[in-house]
Design an enzyme around this catalytic site. Structure first.
Site, PDB file in Angstrom:
ATOM      1  N   GLU A   1       6.959 -21.988   7.496  1.00  0.00           N
ATOM      2  CA  GLU A   1       7.348 -21.189   8.655  1.00  0.00           C
ATOM      3  C   GLU A   1       8.354 -21.905   9.567  1.00  0.00           C
ATOM      4  OE1 GLU A   1       4.157 -21.973  12.142  1.00  0.00           O
ATOM      5  OE2 GLU A   1       3.406 -20.768  10.472  1.00  0.00           O
TER       6      GLU A   1
ATOM      7  N   GLU B   1       0.801  -1.220   0.000  1.00  0.00           N
ATOM      8  CA  GLU B   1       0.000   0.000   0.000  1.00  0.00           C
ATOM      9  C   GLU B   1       0.836   1.274   0.000  1.00  0.00           C
ATOM     10  OE1 GLU B   1      -3.205   0.536  -0.249  1.00  0.00           O
ATOM     11  OE2 GLU B   1      -3.693  -1.584  -0.431  1.00  0.00           O
TER      12      GLU B   1
END
Length: 622
Positions: free
Chosen positions: A112, A81
């Site tokens: 992960e 953004e």
């Protein structure tokens, strides 16, 4: 993992699978309400993070988010953004997620669990000591994140750890830990819920705060953009108009001269510079508009048609701004622009919504006056919910920035009818609209107020209180606990309902406070034909008279007192006005003169004028 707070069991959701949809919504909403306070506990750490990130970015470093699963996706989202919001290069803020791009849209099992993978991902980015790495791991123990933080520390990068468990393993691995503890999730272990919300809030603050520090904004406006397509041209034009007061056409012409650069346009116009001088001042100020304008007289911006004075009345339902030209010798002021907006009650509407309403009303007043630029000599804002110094300071700082003058007064809205409706500015002012209150000032300048405690704690005699009492009478009548009343038929019809039971959904689900207060004329109309309504009107007027008499007594006003009445109930109903005056007389106060103030903003304008002559050589008001 059994010890992790985010993996705990929430007692309130133990029977989640047996709950109705509405019960689920209310439970989740109640738990979500815990997130913002948890984030607030980390304010000092978040502020430190903003300062470090801004410093590193300004020196050419990068902000790198590192996470897995939901945490990684939130980091990538925030990074993505930045270019459209602040016109940053894509490489300035980067999101790295375990499993790569594929993990953004579907789970990559086991990604992960590999700390070495994070090291490899950061090596591909050529991580350096100039960068900031934010490791995001709700549990605080994700191997991928811990591995990345270990490597970042070795590289000399500044490390920030973001987790939602107080004993997070990442804490000793980072230079700065941000740990908003939100507790167990409604759905046990589903950290995309409260923990995810907390993470998003923190990332919003880190990135937005850093960009503000870098000069990407002017006030609350995103000014670091260049109008290169139709959407950006529209946005740039709107920002320039909002800051300068220019017309759409004039803003477009200014932007064209400045190559579509919003910052350059603002500095050129507000500072009175040519384009190249504006660019050079921005370069010297490292892109910060306010710094580029520092050292200039506040009134230098524009001098077209002014100077001006501004008066604003901000209530619980509507905000009104009046723009007038400062009078010359022998002439009174002339109101040339009027703008309106919704509620600017700081407490009821909230600070952001209130300031947005003030800004909209101001822009409408400018447009109505046909002003392409202005110099405000002085301004007065009379606002509901601004009785305390903290709220007054907040609005004053906003107004000084927005208007380019330090001659700004912020007072509570009850002051305005007194200024507008009494011969010498002292006496008694009583407001009865959506809310209610009384304000008194004696000839020596001593003031007192009574009432105005808001719809939950007071506002007796207001439109909202009157309608609330009437609705209760309707429901008591429906139960058979009280006499039948004409109010049932009339209020149900006004609400578009057919049965008293429907009032529950209407009041709790559809109508806001202003909408309910707007039903007051229905109650007043019933008073001449219905004993229940008549009693409610008498009680409301008596309560309001008690409030007014209390304020008057506290500053020892005389028994014959200048009285200014404002608000929809007084202006729209002679019956209510007469009931109030009768009740006030019973308490020992007669009104003379009596003024109905239909435009309290004129009182704000009068106070703005008095402020203007105190800071200039303006002629005295006759």
């Amino acid at each position: 993992m059994d010890h992790l707070q985010t993996e705990g069991r929430l007692a309130a959701s133990a029977h989640l699978d047996e709950m109705t949809p509405l019960e689920i919504v209310r439970l989740m909403n109640a738990e979500d309400a815990r997130v913002a306070p948890a984030v607030a506990t980390q304010a000092p750490a978040i502020a430190q993070g903003i300062a470090v990130i801004a410093e590193r970015l300004e020196r050419g470093g990068r902000l790198i988010y590192l996470g897995a699963g939901t945490s990684g996706r939130l980091g990538v989202l925030d990074a993505t953004e930045m270019p459209p919001t602040f016109q940053t290069p894509p490489e300035m803020v980067v999101g790295v997620i375990a499993g790569g791009v594929e993990a953004l849209t579907r789970a990559v099992e086991g990604a992960e669990d590999h700390p070495e993978a994070a090291e490899q991902d950061l090596q591909r980015l050529h991580l350096s000591a100039q960068d900031v790495v934010v490791g995001i791991a709700t549990s605080g123990r994700t191997p991928y994140v811990l591995g990345g933080l270990h490597y970042a520390r070795r590289c000399g990068a500044f490390t920030i750890g973001l987790a939602c468990n107080s004993d997070a393993e990442l804490i000793p691995l980072v230079d700065l830990a941000i740990i908003p503890v939100v507790g167990p999730e409604v759905l046990s272990g589903s950290t995309r819920l409260k923990a995810g919300t907390a993470t998003k809030l923190v990332l919003n603050m880190l990135s937005t705060g850093a960009m503000v520090r870098l000069g990407k904004t002017y006030g609350h406006l995103m000014v670091d953009l260049k109008a290169t397509n139709e959407k950006l041209r529209w946005r740039a034009n709107r920002i320039v108009r909002e800051v300068t007061g220019l017309s759409r056409e004039a803003a477009a012409e200014l932007l064209e001269r400045c190559g579509g650069e919003v910052k350059t346009a603002l500095v050129a116009h507000l500072g009175g510079f040519d384009v190249e001088t504006a660019r050079e001042r921005l370069r010297q100020a490292r892109g910060r508009v306010r710094a580029a304008l520092s050292g200039l007289p506040r009134s230098r911006a524009v001098h077209e048609g002014g100077p001006w004075i501004l008066g604003v009345d901000g209530g619980g339902t509507q905000t009104t701004a009046l723009l007038a030209r400062l009078p010359t010798a022998g002439n009174g002021w002339e109101v040339l622009g009027r703008g309106t907006a919704g509620s600017s009650n700081l407490r009821a509407a909230g600070v952001s919504a209130a300031l947005a309403a003030l800004d909209l009303a101001l822009r409408e007043a400018l447009a109505a006056a046909g002003v392409s630029g202005m110099t405000v000599r002085a301004a007065c804002f009379g606002l509901a919910g601004a009785g305390r110094s903290a709220e007054q300071r907040l609005v004053r700082e906003w107004a000084e920035q927005r208007l380019g003058t330090s001659a700004v007064e912020v007072v509570e809205d009850a002051v305005l009818p007194l200024a507008a409706g009494t011969p010498e500015g002292w006496g008694l002012a009583v407001i009865a609209g959506t809310g209610s209150m009384a304000f008194a000032q004696n000839a020596a300048g001593e003031t007192a107020r009574a009432g105005g405690w808001g719809w939950l704690l007071g506002d007796e005699g207001s439109g909202y209180a009157l309608v609330q009492a009437a609705l209760r009478a309707v429901l008591r009548a429906a139960d058979g606990r009280a006499p039948a009343t004409l109010l049932t038929e009339r209020l149900l019809a006004a609400c578009g309902l057919t049965q008293p039971e429907e009032l529950i959904e209407y009041v709790y689900g559809r109508a806001d406070r202003a909408a309910l207060a707007a039903l007051a004329p229905v109650v007043l109309d019933c008073a001449s034909r219905d004993a229940v309504a008549d009693r409610l009107v008498q009680e409301g007027a008596a309560e309001l008279a008690a409030i007014a008499a209390t304020a008057a007594a506290r500053v020892a006003l005389p028994s014959t007192v200048p009285l200014a009445l404002a608000g929809g109930l007084f202006l729209g109903s002679r019956l209510y006005r007469d009931r109030f005056l009768h009740a006030l007389a019973e308490r020992g106060y007669q009104a003379h003169p009596l003024t109905r103030v239909s435009e309290p903003a004129l009182g704000a304008l009068r106070r703005a004028y008095r402020l203007a002559i105190s800071v200039s050589n303006a002629p005295p008001l006759s």
